[in-house]
Write an enzyme that holds these catalytic residues in place. Structure first.
Site, PDB file in Angstrom:
ATOM      1  N   LYS A  53      -5.098  -0.784  16.598  1.00 20.13           N
ATOM      2  CA  LYS A  53      -5.829   0.342  17.207  1.00 20.13           C
ATOM      3  C   LYS A  53      -7.088  -0.008  17.658  1.00 20.13           C
ATOM      4  CE  LYS A  53      -6.781   2.454  12.618  1.00 20.13           C
ATOM      5  NZ  LYS A  53      -6.277   1.736  11.615  1.00 20.13           N
ATOM      6  N   GLY A  54      -8.088   0.907  17.932  1.00 16.41           N
ATOM      7  CA  GLY A  54      -9.463   0.274  18.376  1.00 16.41           C
ATOM      8  C   GLY A  54      -9.740   0.472  19.944  1.00 16.41           C
TER       9      GLY A  54
ATOM     10  N   ILE B  25       7.738  -8.479  14.635  1.00 18.85           N
ATOM     11  CA  ILE B  25       8.916  -8.456  14.016  1.00 18.85           C
ATOM     12  C   ILE B  25      10.049  -7.681  14.625  1.00 18.85           C
ATOM     13  CG2 ILE B  25       7.786  -8.464  11.870  1.00 18.85           C
ATOM     14  CD1 ILE B  25       8.624  -5.618  11.392  1.00 18.85           C
ATOM     15  N   ASP B  26       9.909  -6.740  15.772  1.00 17.40           N
ATOM     16  CA  ASP B  26      10.863  -5.933  16.220  1.00 17.40           C
ATOM     17  C   ASP B  26      11.836  -6.688  17.271  1.00 17.40           C
ATOM     18  OD1 ASP B  26       9.382  -3.816  14.910  1.00 17.40           O
ATOM     19  OD2 ASP B  26       8.421  -3.354  16.467  1.00 17.40           O
TER      20      ASP B  26
ATOM     21  N   ARG C 229      28.052   3.960  -5.543  1.00 15.71           N
ATOM     22  CA  ARG C 229      27.100   4.864  -4.879  1.00 15.71           C
ATOM     23  C   ARG C 229      26.991   4.375  -3.261  1.00 15.71           C
ATOM     24  NH1 ARG C 229      21.733   4.853  -8.769  1.00 15.71           N
ATOM     25  NH2 ARG C 229      22.265   7.002  -9.989  1.00 15.71           N
TER      26      ARG C 229
ATOM     27  N   MET D  88      12.615  -1.227   9.791  1.00 15.10           N
ATOM     28  CA  MET D  88      11.637  -1.141  10.764  1.00 15.10           C
ATOM     29  C   MET D  88      12.435  -1.637  12.166  1.00 15.10           C
ATOM     30  SD  MET D  88       7.883  -2.388   9.439  1.00 15.10           S
ATOM     31  CE  MET D  88       6.884  -1.069   8.645  1.00 15.10           C
TER      32      MET D  88
ATOM     33  N   ARG E 172      11.016  -0.085  15.074  1.00 15.46           N
ATOM     34  CA  ARG E 172      10.439   0.677  16.091  1.00 15.46           C
ATOM     35  C   ARG E 172      11.468   1.439  16.972  1.00 15.46           C
ATOM     36  NH1 ARG E 172       4.849   1.675  16.927  1.00 15.46           N
ATOM     37  NH2 ARG E 172       4.314  -0.287  16.393  1.00 15.46           N
TER      38      ARG E 172
ATOM     39  N   ARG F 181       6.885  -6.787   7.078  1.00 15.77           N
ATOM     40  CA  ARG F 181       5.893  -7.499   7.765  1.00 15.77           C
ATOM     41  C   ARG F 181       5.082  -8.666   6.986  1.00 15.77           C
ATOM     42  NH1 ARG F 181       3.603  -3.471  11.025  1.00 15.77           N
ATOM     43  NH2 ARG F 181       1.445  -3.945  10.570  1.00 15.77           N
TER      44      ARG F 181
HETATM   45  O1  F6P Z   1       5.874  -3.087  15.736  1.00 18.28           O
HETATM   46  C1  F6P Z   1       5.983  -3.493  14.397  1.00 18.28           C
HETATM   47  C2  F6P Z   1       6.201  -2.521  13.356  1.00 18.28           C
HETATM   48  O2  F6P Z   1       6.165  -2.942  11.926  1.00 18.28           O
HETATM   49  C3  F6P Z   1       7.286  -1.469  13.529  1.00 18.28           C
HETATM   50  O3  F6P Z   1       8.589  -2.063  13.160  1.00 18.28           O
HETATM   51  C4  F6P Z   1       6.779  -0.341  12.790  1.00 18.28           C
HETATM   52  O4  F6P Z   1       7.426   0.774  13.357  1.00 18.28           O
HETATM   53  C5  F6P Z   1       5.323  -0.254  13.132  1.00 18.28           C
HETATM   54  O5  F6P Z   1       4.927  -1.758  13.104  1.00 18.28           O
HETATM   55  C6  F6P Z   1       4.384   0.142  11.729  1.00 18.28           C
HETATM   56  O6  F6P Z   1       3.288   0.291  12.069  1.00 18.28           O
HETATM   57  P1  F6P Z   1       2.075   0.255  11.183  1.00 18.28           P
HETATM   58  O7  F6P Z   1       1.691  -1.070  10.341  1.00 18.28           O
HETATM   59  O8  F6P Z   1       0.971   0.920  11.961  1.00 18.28           O
HETATM   60  O9  F6P Z   1       2.350   1.430  10.288  1.00 18.28           O
END
Ligand code: F6P
Length: 357
Positions: A73-74, A137-138, A173, A180, A182, A284
């Protein structure tokens, strides 16, 4: 000659390997490297940076995170949400440019994903000597076969599935793992196949929970009493909506929660005890895999080569075992998604994995 480097957007394993590669290659040329802190924010006056010498990068190759810090952000956030792009305001760009000029930075290496490289493209078009390095990572950036960080995230998913497998079997189960990625399903698809998932639900392939429940019932009838389900955080709910937690301050939506929703639904439909687990930021953090250390190093070295050749406005790109470069504009503003009819999806189906379609 003095060059700058910054990391921007979410962190990911391998960022320090890139810094290590850049500093190593630059020092061979006798260049000085300035590392800007906390992404583009470090460019704002009076400038928040440190000179990076080879001794400053000793031992960082194996470290997760980034020694420079980063932010998604920023003042420079380029994305408002899926597909919406915000230009960085002119007064912010001018202030940052002053820092570049005062420090006599001849090339700026931006290590980032779609949003950060979109900012990089804007700056390049305004005359900055920008070079991009694809990070996320996506694995959803166009024009590169792979981003660094992806392999480490996939390894974390595989490790989690190995662990969930044994507890799922013990209790007969259904275990749902939310991962993650996105709006792209790469982490779910790769992690799911490698981790032996029985069901993989992706943003790119609309799924029907009734079909998944049928599949689980059939497994039960065949004597497989536990089922591992991997669901991508960006997969669409049956009503087509996304499961979201909130909007972050940059305006981009924060995804999350689909795992528990799917778990409740499958429990209802099958009558089987179901638990969900969200892997979150574990994907991450931590040390990069060998592949990400190597990719990061090679990407860093290639970025310095591009600077040496004065080839600005380009992004380092991985293409079939070969590291090259492409214009940044080929990589941004369009996500690289899983092809629903692609070879990997077909391979998953061929080994009996249910994609819910
Ligand atoms: O883009 C990398 C990522 O880890 C996505 O997979 C995930 O949706 C998002 O960033 C999470 O972002 P934040 O760290 O802002 O919660």
């Amino acid at each position: 000659m003095r060059i700058g480097i910054l990391n921007s957007g979410g962190d990911c394993p391998g960022l320090n390997a890139v810094i290590h590669g850049v500093v190593g290659a630059a020092s061979q040329l006798g260049w000085e490297v300035i590392g800007f802190k906390d992404g583009f924010e470090g460019l704002l006056p009076p400038g928040d940076y440190k000179v990076l010498r080879t001794q400053d990068t000793l031992g960082i190759l194996k470290l997760g995170g980034t020694i420079l810090g980063t932010t998604n952000k920023g003042h420079f956030a380029a994305k408002l949400g899926k597909g919406d792009i915000a230009e960085v305001p002119g007064d912010i760009v001018s202030k940052a440019k002053r820092t570049m000029e005062q420090l006599e930075i001849r090339a700026l290496i931006i290590v980032g994903g779609d949003g950060s490289l979109t900012t990089g493209l804007q700056l390049y078009r305004e005359g900055w000597p920008v070079i991009g390095v694809p990070k996320t990572i996506d694995n959803d950036l166009m024009a590169t076969a792979m981003t660094f960080g992806f392999d480490s995230a996939v390894s974390t998913v595989v490790d989690a599935l190995d662990r969930l497998h044994t507890t799922a079997e013990s209790h007969k189960r259904i275990m749902v793992l939310e991962v993650m990625g996105r709006h792209a399903g790469w982490i779910a698809l790769w992690g799911g196949i490698a981790g032996g998932a029985d069901v993989i639900l992706l943003p790119e392939i609309p799924f029907d929970t009734e079909k998944v429940a049928d599949f689980i019932r059939q497994r039960d009838a065949q004597g497989h009493h536990s089922t591992l389900v991997v669901v991508a955080e960006g997969a669409h709910l049956p009503d087509g909506e996304l499961a979201t937690i909130a909007e972050n301050s940059g305006g981009e939506v924060r995804l999350g929660g689909i795992g528990e929703i799917i778990a409740r639904r499958l429990e209802e439909l099958t009558g089987k005890e179901t638990r969900s687990c969200t892997l979150g930021h574990l994907q991450r953090g931590g040390a990069p895999t060998a592949l990400d250390r190597i990719l990061g190093t090679r990407f860093g070295v290639m970025a310095v080569k591009l600077a040496e050749e004065g080839r600005f406005g380009r992004m380092v790109s991985y293409q079939a075992y070969h590291v090259d470069s492409v214009p940044i504009e080929e990589a941004v503003n369009k996500l690289r998604l899983v092809e629903p009819e692609g070879e990997m999806v077909k391979a998953a189906k061929a080994v009996g994995i249910c994609l819910g379609d």
